[in-house]
Motif scaffolding. Sequence first.
Motif, PDB file in Angstrom:
ATOM      1  N   ARG A 182       0.982  -1.387   0.207  1.00 55.62           N
ATOM      2  CA  ARG A 182       0.142   0.006   0.011  1.00 55.62           C
ATOM      3  C   ARG A 182       0.832   1.289  -0.115  1.00 55.62           C
ATOM      4  O   ARG A 182       0.341   2.227  -0.419  1.00 55.62           O
ATOM      5  CB  ARG A 182      -0.976   0.071   1.197  1.00 55.62           C
ATOM      6  N   MET A 195       0.174   4.795  -1.973  1.00 56.77           N
ATOM      7  CA  MET A 195      -0.084   5.914  -1.304  1.00 56.77           C
ATOM      8  C   MET A 195       0.549   6.967  -1.577  1.00 56.77           C
ATOM      9  O   MET A 195       0.228   8.480  -1.959  1.00 56.77           O
ATOM     10  CB  MET A 195       0.055   5.807   0.399  1.00 56.77           C
ATOM     11  N   ARG A 238      -0.448   8.400  -5.059  1.00 60.38           N
ATOM     12  CA  ARG A 238      -1.870   9.243  -5.008  1.00 60.38           C
ATOM     13  C   ARG A 238      -1.565  10.610  -4.542  1.00 60.38           C
ATOM     14  O   ARG A 238      -2.186  11.365  -5.002  1.00 60.38           O
ATOM     15  CB  ARG A 238      -2.610   8.252  -3.899  1.00 60.38           C
ATOM     16  N   ASP A 246      -8.194   8.959  -6.414  1.00 60.35           N
ATOM     17  CA  ASP A 246      -7.390   9.438  -5.241  1.00 60.35           C
ATOM     18  C   ASP A 246      -8.000   9.813  -4.060  1.00 60.35           C
ATOM     19  O   ASP A 246      -7.489   9.792  -3.241  1.00 60.35           O
ATOM     20  CB  ASP A 246      -6.473  10.497  -5.685  1.00 60.35           C
ATOM     21  N   PHE A 257      -7.454   5.480   1.283  1.00 60.27           N
ATOM     22  CA  PHE A 257      -6.806   4.645   1.253  1.00 60.27           C
ATOM     23  C   PHE A 257      -5.419   4.774   2.052  1.00 60.27           C
ATOM     24  O   PHE A 257      -4.570   5.645   1.722  1.00 60.27           O
ATOM     25  CB  PHE A 257      -6.236   4.561  -0.349  1.00 60.27           C
ATOM     26  N   ASN A 258      -5.064   3.968   2.940  1.00 60.67           N
ATOM     27  CA  ASN A 258      -4.003   3.889   3.794  1.00 60.67           C
ATOM     28  C   ASN A 258      -3.779   2.511   4.300  1.00 60.67           C
ATOM     29  O   ASN A 258      -4.358   1.604   3.714  1.00 60.67           O
ATOM     30  CB  ASN A 258      -4.459   4.964   5.003  1.00 60.67           C
ATOM     31  N   PRO A 292      -8.820   0.814   2.525  1.00 61.12           N
ATOM     32  CA  PRO A 292     -10.139   0.015   3.069  1.00 61.12           C
ATOM     33  C   PRO A 292      -9.379  -1.549   3.560  1.00 61.12           C
ATOM     34  O   PRO A 292      -7.999  -1.814   3.643  1.00 61.12           O
ATOM     35  CB  PRO A 292     -10.505  -0.476   1.664  1.00 61.12           C
TER      36      PRO A 292
END
Length: 295
Positions: free
Chosen positions: A39, A43, A46, A66, A70-71, A75
């Motif tokens: 991820r 990240m 983004r 974006d 999202f981290n 999710p």
Amino acid sequence: MTSHLADSIYFLISPSIWPWCALLVGLLIGSFLNVVIYRLPIMLERQWHQSCQAMENTGNDQQQQDAAPFNLVVPPSACPSCHHRLRPWDNIPLLSYLWLRGRCRYCQTPVSLRYPVTELAAGLLALTTALVYPPGTEALAVCVLCWCLLALSVIDIDTRLLPDCLTLPLLWAGLLVNSQAMFTTLDNAVFGAAAGYCVFWVVHHIFLLVTGRQGMGYGDFKLLAALGAWLGWQFLPVIILLSSFAGAIAGLALILCCGRDRLNPLPFGPWLAAAGIACVFYGEQLMGLYSRLAL
């Protein structure tokens, strides 16, 4: 204060079960590292898109995508193929992979072998730490260092990127732990951080001047600086020699056996990390061997 905390931990954990506790925790951390490895580059990408779009003041589908959370937490984990949300029992380190025979429970798509390998590597690093260091803050610091180096290595292999959000905190952490002279003196740590960055900076610019190509990225400078902050400037020659030798052998093997383009750069971060880990566990032996070779 540090010694009292270490003594408290030592009496809470029996020496006979200390390696097994470390192995279990390492496997669990390895599962989390898989999340970080997958991820974190997304990240960062983004964030880069959002910064570019903010400067251009444009809106499109990519901007809306974006903007979705999202981290490292959101999710929840899901299968990359069928996008089915994974349950806690689908994420048990190593056991879930073996039980499901390396496939997604819901769509039967093969799961990359990298996930259990990363979990196993994190567990073995913790186990090795427990065999070398007694329970305490020193062992915890070594585990954190090794786990960060593992995550950086896999990210570098995947993306040719050594994120500042990992390398710079690792550098500062090395200076902080050595403010108590945990692995070396603070003076050695400060000179190690400065020398580690400057050595690769000079090599990079000489190579660029001679060939017109970039031989390594700035992330390599920061990673060597972090290792210098943890281990001291004395270990920098050993780390550079080990990583260069291992990287050269691996690159030559890939060219001869796999037909790899010699102009295609090989990520250097994993070799730096491996050399740093070797110095953490076998520093005295490697330093002695280096001294004999130098003489």
